[in-house]
Design a protein around this motif. Structure first.
Motif, mmCIF file in Angstrom:
data_model
loop_
_atom_site.group_PDB
_atom_site.id
_atom_site.type_symbol
_atom_site.label_atom_id
_atom_site.label_comp_id
_atom_site.label_asym_id
_atom_site.label_seq_id
_atom_site.Cartn_x
_atom_site.Cartn_y
_atom_site.Cartn_z
ATOM 1 N N ASP A 312 0.822 -1.206 0.000
ATOM 2 C CA ASP A 312 0.000 0.000 0.000
ATOM 3 C C ASP A 312 0.860 1.262 0.000
ATOM 4 O O ASP A 312 1.713 1.443 0.877
ATOM 5 N N PRO A 313 0.649 2.148 -0.964
ATOM 6 C CA PRO A 313 1.455 3.383 -1.064
ATOM 7 C C PRO A 313 1.354 4.290 0.151
ATOM 8 O O PRO A 313 2.208 5.174 0.312
ATOM 9 N N VAL A 314 0.365 4.101 1.003
ATOM 10 C CA VAL A 314 0.254 4.946 2.183
ATOM 11 C C VAL A 314 1.479 4.771 3.089
ATOM 12 O O VAL A 314 1.827 5.667 3.860
ATOM 13 N N GLY A 316 4.582 4.284 1.917
ATOM 14 C CA GLY A 316 5.778 4.651 1.175
ATOM 15 C C GLY A 316 5.510 4.607 -0.310
ATOM 16 O O GLY A 316 4.750 3.771 -0.794
ATOM 17 N N LYS A 317 6.140 5.519 -1.041
ATOM 18 C CA LYS A 317 5.862 5.634 -2.466
ATOM 19 C C LYS A 317 6.416 4.468 -3.277
ATOM 20 O O LYS A 317 5.905 4.154 -4.339
ATOM 21 N N THR A 318 7.485 3.845 -2.768
ATOM 22 C CA THR A 318 8.112 2.760 -3.514
ATOM 23 C C THR A 318 8.128 1.490 -2.683
ATOM 24 O O THR A 318 8.019 1.519 -1.445
ATOM 25 N N GLN A 319 8.291 0.359 -3.367
ATOM 26 C CA GLN A 319 8.404 -0.923 -2.680
ATOM 27 C C GLN A 319 9.593 -0.922 -1.734
ATOM 28 O O GLN A 319 9.522 -1.438 -0.621
ATOM 29 N N ALA A 321 10.967 1.664 -0.203
ATOM 30 C CA ALA A 321 10.703 2.511 0.965
ATOM 31 C C ALA A 321 9.821 1.782 1.972
ATOM 32 O O ALA A 321 10.043 1.860 3.191
ATOM 33 N N ARG A 322 8.817 1.077 1.468
ATOM 34 C CA ARG A 322 7.916 0.348 2.367
ATOM 35 C C ARG A 322 8.646 -0.799 3.063
ATOM 36 O O ARG A 322 8.442 -1.041 4.259
#
Length: 749
Positions: A312-314, A316-319, A321-322
């Protein structure tokens, strides 16, 4: 982390020699002395520190990775997950014995020197020269802390870890400069606190709190003198001094630490001698990491929560970052899982399906109007051994599902009915519904290109006695295939696609449904979560809410805790209240008697639909009350096992029906989940029965000879129809290559 310099000029060794200023130190380095210890000697020499000054001055300390705790809706712990098992604590919550022990054995002059201990350097140099090797090092506690920061930043990347620990001149110079900065900015107590929280103590334990829990099952603040000495001794070589695998070696090392504490005056010799005689008294707590350890059979739900976080992008914008945020941990995730509902789901699955059975079962419960997933489980436990699986049969492939979902059979037909009703068709809509027929052609799609039956594909009902005309009520009751194919032919495929889009019904691989009339027969592979969420829209009178698994998340960073944004359920109107109420009326009877009576709840109104697919490779029951929706699937993940002449849960079945195996699972799961919950009623509508004289003339295929459809006719057939009570025996044919199997090849299910 500072980047390695590149380009021409002096080599790293030549730069270091210039920095040190004396050639004798190079020989000392070759003897194994840590370069930063000698670096200070050359700082006063004019012109010798240019390359040193060019290094970045700010050590960017990453937040320490910690364990993440996943809670149920009531705040009970489901599982802990972590990249590194660590719980950060303040220095005041670390035993004074532990503080003294680590300083005594690692850097006894820690409070007297700066970033570099010159006396320690000279002592180590002398020792190493005498031994003609590396007998003693000279890195201070501060320098060791800096090195640990590099390792922490490297994470689980083996290449980065190797770079962070490499014994090169350039790396040592970096450590020195950062150590000076750290000494100036943090002070001794904070450095000690950080060191005790970052260092590795073996057995997957990072930081002193995790180590205290691992070896002694207590908090760091409660560590005794001998316990503290043992932990301090591990740091030098966690594998060599591992007390779990070599208690004797760990005891020798502990006693070395105790003697050192006495030598530097932290404890008396008598205290040291007494502690040396004390057995280790380990009370080991096994690592409990990951969703595999989740309680109440919630491992698959736990993995679903992880998948939500990573997708879910909430978060983090990238995989990348998440994933970084997830691995950093320190999260407390409160989920939507209700303990009562989850325990009921698991108990029901266990009582009806054995984990060693040839087939599996999965069940998911969703709350209408909120989208909250309150229960999720399956018969085969989470794991990697025999009769275990890591695949979550309740969800789509992207979220950990096994394949493309599972064909749903007649449980799809309410979507067709809802589309027709929403488009203005009356609840008394009638079609000729012959026993068999060619698929109608052409059929309008959402595009300008209609679907055409190019291969002469046919559709037929279960038995020759099942021929129309039928109205919707009776056709739904008997699950008449030709009726719904005619309905989809008249209204077109686009209204059905728009309805399923509004209900977020997608195939298990995430793609949209194909625009072909055979979708009316439930040939498309869907997941239990998709079905439970879609049926929940009927329960909430037409409002669809996207499923959610997370209520809230907070993250601990240092001594602070902050809240993170979480995905919210998005609710939208998928159909009018009148359409939903009409579908509820159509489906309500199935669980009261007839083919679905084994699923009927005794203390409240319920509605539902069974489904059994071609060759009986899948059996379903999807049902709901006004305040809870649930879907149960039984079948083979490989789609290779027909459920005929099969034993499931110790019970032999000549033929498996949707109401016979999934139905009772649904009933028991829902009964326990709803125990003590408010009893609510549907808003029913009046749907006239078909003329009785026509029913009496025509009879039916259930041995009722046109009996009142609210008894044997309407009720008993509200699945797939069948013999003596309406058990389904699907025989419809599908266009070649319509379904994608588990291996992606075309085939019939």
């Amino acid at each position: 982390m500072p980047k390695k310099r590149s380009g021409g000029g002096l080599s790293a060794t030549q730069q270091a020699a210039k920095f040190l200023g004396v050639s004798v130190l190079a020989g000392a380095l070759l003897a194994g002395i840590a370069l930063p210890a000698f670096g200070v000697l050359g700082l006063a020499a004019k012109g010798s520190v240019e390359s040193f000054d060019e290094l970045p001055a700010n050590l960017k300390t990453p937040p320490l990775s910690q364990r993440t705790t996943i809670l149920d809706a009531d705040g009970g712990q489901l599982a802990t997950v972590y990249s590194r098992d660590r719980t950060v604590v303040e220095l005041k919550n670390i035993s004074p014995y532990m503080q003294k022990a680590i300083v005594a054995i690692e850097d006894s002059r820690f409070y007297q020197h700066g970033a570099v201990d010159l006396k320690g350097v000279l002592r180590a140099l002398n020792k190493n020269v005498q031994s003609s090797g590396v007998a003693q090092g000279a890195s201070t506690l501060t320098q060791q802390y800096v090195k640990n920061v590099f390792v922490e930043e490297a994470g689980d990347d083996p290449t980065k870890v190797a770079q962070a620990t490499q014994q090169t001149l350039g790396r040592k110079i970096q450590e020195l400069k950062f150590a000076i900065q750290v000494e100036e900015e943090l002070g001794k107590k904070k450095i000690l606190e950080n060191y005790l929280n970052i260092t590795f103590f073996g057995e997957q334990a990072y930081g002193v709190e995790a180590a205290a829990q691992r070896y002694f099952s207590k908090h760091a603040k409660d560590l005794t003198l001998p316990e503290s000495a043992m932990l301090a001794g591990i740091v030098q070589s966690p594998s060599r001094y591992d007390p779990v695998n070599d208690e004797a070696e760990a005891t020798k090392r502990r006693n070395v630490v105790l003697q050192r504490m006495a030598d530097v005056g932290d404890i008396s010799q008598a205290e040291a001698d007494q502690a040396k005689e004390t057995p280790l008294k380990l009370k080991v707590s096994q690592p409990k990491n990951g969703c595999i350890t989740a309680v109440r059979g919630a491992s698959f739900f736990c993995k679903y929560v992880e998948k939500v976080f990573l997708n879910d992008p909430v978060f983090g914008k990238t995989q990348e970052a998440r994933a970084k945020l997830w691995n950093q941990g320190g999260l407390t995730i409160r989920t939507t899982l209700q303990p009562q509902a989850q325990e009921s789901v698991q108990a029901s699955l266990k009582s009806h399906v054995n984990k060693s059975d040839k087939v599996a079962a999965a069940a998911t419960l969703v709350e209408p109007g909120t989208g909250k997933i309150v229960g999720m489980g399956q018969s085969k436990p989470y794991g990697y051994g025999k009769n275990e699986t890591e695949y979550n049969f309740s969800v789509n492939a992207q979220m950990g599902g096994s394949n493309f979902g599972f064909p749903t059979g007649s449980t799809f037909k309410p979507f067709v009915a809802a589309a027709a009703l929403e488009g203005g068709k009356p609840a008394t809509q009638e079609y000729s519904s012959p026993y068999d027929m060619d698929y109608p052609s052409p059929v309008q799609t959402c595009s300008s290109k209609p679907w055409v039956n190019e291969h002469g594909d046919k559709v037929e009902n279960e038995s020759e006695s099942e021929s129309g005309p039928y109205q919707l009520k009776e056709a739904m009751a008997k699950s008449v295939n030709t009726y719904f194919v005619q309905m989809i032919s008249e209204i077109g495929l686009c209204p059905v696609v728009k309805m399923t889009d509004a209900l977020h019904v997608t195939q298990g691989n995430g793609t949209k449904l194909p625009e072909t009339p055979s979708i009316a027969l439930g040939a498309v592979g869907l997941s239990p979560l998709t079905m439970a969420s879609a049926y929940a829209a009927f329960a909430s009178r037409g409002m669809y809410c996207t499923p959610i698994a997370i209520e809230s998340i907070s993250q601990k960073l240092g001594n602070q805790r902050k809240s993170l944004e979480v995905p919210k359920s998005t609710c939208s109107r998928a159909m009018t209240e009148k359409t939903a109420d009409t579908v509820n009326t159509l489906l309500r009877g199935v669980v009261d008697s007839g083919t679905g009576q084994q699923a009927g709840l005794t203390d409240r109104e319920s509605a539902g639909k069974t489904g059994t697919t071609d060759e009986r490779k899948n059996a379903w029951f999807v049902g709901y009350t006004p305040n809870l929706s649930g879907a149960v699937w039984v079948g083979s993940a490989s789609q290779k096992i027909p459920m005929t002449k099969i034993t499931i849960g110790g019970v032999y079945h000549a033929l498996v029906y949707g109401g016979q195996v999934p139905g009772p699972i649904w009933k028991d799961a829902m009964t326990g989940a709803l125990s003590g919950k408010p009893v609510q009623s549907f808003n029913l509508v009046d749907i006239p029965d078909a003329p009785k004289d026509r029913d009496q003339d025509k009879g039916d295929d259930h041995g009722n000879n046109g009996s009142n459809p609210t008894n044997g006719g309407f009720i008993s057939g509200l699945t797939n129809g069948g013999n003596n009570g309406g058990n389904p025996n699907p025989t419809y044919s599908l266009p070649d290559g319509f379904i994608q199997g588990n291996n992606g090849n075309g085939g019939r299910h």
